[in-house]
Each structure stands twice: as C-alpha cells, then as structure tokens.
Enzyme design. Structure first.
Site, mmCIF file in Angstrom:
data_model
loop_
_atom_site.group_PDB
_atom_site.id
_atom_site.type_symbol
_atom_site.label_atom_id
_atom_site.label_comp_id
_atom_site.label_asym_id
_atom_site.label_seq_id
_atom_site.Cartn_x
_atom_site.Cartn_y
_atom_site.Cartn_z
ATOM 1 N N ARG A 74 0.877 -1.323 0.141
ATOM 2 C CA ARG A 74 0.066 0.015 -0.218
ATOM 3 C C ARG A 74 0.790 1.331 0.043
ATOM 4 O O ARG A 74 1.504 1.541 0.863
ATOM 5 C CB ARG A 74 -1.201 -0.033 1.236
ATOM 6 C CG ARG A 74 -2.043 -1.172 1.208
ATOM 7 C CD ARG A 74 -2.815 -1.087 -0.186
ATOM 8 N NE ARG A 74 -3.949 -1.884 -0.183
ATOM 9 C CZ ARG A 74 -4.634 -2.078 -1.192
ATOM 10 N NH1 ARG A 74 -4.484 -1.294 -2.283
ATOM 11 N NH2 ARG A 74 -5.496 -2.817 -1.228
ATOM 12 N N GLU A 102 -13.391 -9.549 -8.775
ATOM 13 C CA GLU A 102 -12.286 -9.308 -8.192
ATOM 14 C C GLU A 102 -11.672 -10.360 -7.368
ATOM 15 O O GLU A 102 -10.634 -10.559 -7.440
ATOM 16 C CB GLU A 102 -12.658 -8.064 -7.158
ATOM 17 C CG GLU A 102 -12.715 -6.770 -7.850
ATOM 18 C CD GLU A 102 -11.481 -6.203 -8.342
ATOM 19 O OE1 GLU A 102 -10.130 -6.757 -7.973
ATOM 20 O OE2 GLU A 102 -11.293 -5.392 -9.129
ATOM 21 N N GLU A 106 -7.866 -11.654 -8.022
ATOM 22 C CA GLU A 106 -6.882 -11.560 -7.266
ATOM 23 C C GLU A 106 -6.297 -13.079 -6.718
ATOM 24 O O GLU A 106 -5.409 -13.149 -6.326
ATOM 25 C CB GLU A 106 -7.221 -10.581 -6.185
ATOM 26 C CG GLU A 106 -7.227 -9.368 -6.699
ATOM 27 C CD GLU A 106 -7.543 -8.391 -5.526
ATOM 28 O OE1 GLU A 106 -7.791 -8.745 -4.464
ATOM 29 O OE2 GLU A 106 -7.612 -6.919 -5.677
ATOM 30 N N PRO A 124 -17.288 10.187 3.810
ATOM 31 C CA PRO A 124 -18.103 11.038 3.239
ATOM 32 C C PRO A 124 -17.962 12.422 3.058
ATOM 33 O O PRO A 124 -18.668 13.189 2.633
ATOM 34 C CB PRO A 124 -19.673 10.718 3.858
ATOM 35 C CG PRO A 124 -19.199 9.980 4.970
ATOM 36 C CD PRO A 124 -17.734 9.309 4.759
ATOM 37 N N GLU A 149 -1.596 -5.010 -14.486
ATOM 38 C CA GLU A 149 -0.010 -4.976 -14.729
ATOM 39 C C GLU A 149 0.462 -4.448 -13.799
ATOM 40 O O GLU A 149 1.603 -4.993 -13.281
ATOM 41 C CB GLU A 149 -0.039 -4.033 -15.900
ATOM 42 C CG GLU A 149 1.362 -3.701 -16.349
ATOM 43 C CD GLU A 149 1.373 -2.936 -17.609
ATOM 44 O OE1 GLU A 149 1.851 -1.723 -17.350
ATOM 45 O OE2 GLU A 149 0.790 -3.230 -18.728
ATOM 46 N N GLU A 151 -0.348 -4.867 -10.299
ATOM 47 C CA GLU A 151 -0.820 -5.628 -9.430
ATOM 48 C C GLU A 151 0.061 -6.819 -8.977
ATOM 49 O O GLU A 151 0.131 -7.627 -9.595
ATOM 50 C CB GLU A 151 -2.286 -6.155 -9.483
ATOM 51 C CG GLU A 151 -3.163 -6.232 -8.291
ATOM 52 C CD GLU A 151 -4.659 -6.346 -8.545
ATOM 53 O OE1 GLU A 151 -5.651 -6.019 -7.678
ATOM 54 O OE2 GLU A 151 -5.018 -6.856 -9.707
#
Length: 186
Positions: A74, A102, A106, A124, A149, A151
């Site tokens: 991350r 997804e 993954e 929000p 690409e 990931e």
C-alpha cells in the site's frame, strides 16, 4: 424528532485534475443558513471515484474456518497489508459481479455462493463513492488469476480467529478490512 435543515446547496463544480483512480473537484456550496458567509458559496474538495467491492472469502477446513486473504503493498501507508480481496467496479458491473470478478482476478477462486452483507461510504467528508461488502462461500479454485499490470499480490489462507484477534494491528491495518470484519461478525 425534527431535524434542522443542514443541507448545503451546490452552486457549481470545477474539475481540478484527473488521476488514475479518481478525479479531484472543487464544489461551490451555499450553507444551509443564508446569513452564513454573507450567502456566498464556500469551496470544498471532492474526490470522485468508482464504487468498490470487498469480499470475505470463507473456506471451511478440518482445522476450522479460514479466510482467503491477499498480501499487497500500500503506497499511501508505505507498508504491506494483509487484506480481503477487492477493487473498483468496471463500467456496467453491478456490485455482486464486481465482487465475484475481483475475487477471481486476485485469488483464482470463484464463489458458488456470494451474499452482500453491507455497504458504507469510505469517507463521506470528501469522497463520493460507496464500498460494497460481500461474503463468498463454497469457493472453487480455478488455478488461474488475472492480475492488473501493476498488481503484485500473494494469497494466504488465514485462520479466521487470528484475523479477528489481530484486526487493527499489523498486518491488518486497512480500515475497510475492519469494517468488513464488523459486518461479517454481525
């Protein structure tokens, strides 16, 4: 119970920039009370981004319930995070389709059962999107992933109790994973 009018009125918008995963906008809004700021609009920053899906894949084993999770880097927090699979919707997808896609991309697993367990606005105050949370069960391993690409993901089967006890501490640092776990535990 009577609630006061707290609704701001948007008078206009201007796109500031486009990024890969979001656009930044200035929103010009008048306060709910006309006397505030002499009735002049104030400027707020809004991130326009796609909706996301997060999936809790559950596998029953002889040793108990396990979560199929993914390790990924991350950039915002500059660390590795162990997370439930997920990502943004593709154009035209509904939440369930995005979640199943997804998960498959993954992890290589397809769910035979997938159920929506909730949805939230991630922040929000300045973000426009919704995160949809799903429980996936009766998984079939296709043995084939389809990563983006940029990931780089490693899969890990983790004891559900370890995740529950460890949430909020490294490597379970992603706040939306805590939200997913809270929905799962309801």
């Amino acid at each position: 119970m009577n609630k006061p009018n707290l609704t701001w009125t948007e008078e206009g918008r201007k796109k500031i920039t486009d990024c890969k995963i979001f656009s930044v906008w200035e929103s010009y809004c008048k306060a709910p009370k006309p006397e505030h700021n002499n009735g002049e609009p104030q400027t707020f920053t809004v991130l326009e981004t796609k909706d996301w899906a997060i999936v809790i894949p559950v596998i029953e084993t002889e040793k108990g319930k396990k979560f199929l999770m993914v390790w990924q880097w991350r950039h915002g927090s500059n660390c590795l995070s162990l997370e439930f699979p997920g990502g943004v919707f593709n154009p035209g997808e509904n939440p369930e389709q995005a979640a199943a896609r997804e998960l498959h991309e993954e992890t290589g697993y397809k769910p035979q059962k997938i159920k929506k367990i909730g949805e939230f606005s991630p922040n929000p105050a300045f973000m426009s999107n919704t995160v949809h949370f799903f429980l996936a069960e009766d998984l079939i391993d296709t043995g084939k992933r389809d990563l983006d690409e940029d990931e780089f993901i490693e899969i890990e089967l983790v004891d559900a109790e370890d995740v529950i006890k460890g949430m909020g501490r490294a490597p379970y640092v992603h706040a939306l994973m805590g939200t997913a776990l809270a929905l799962y535990n309801q």
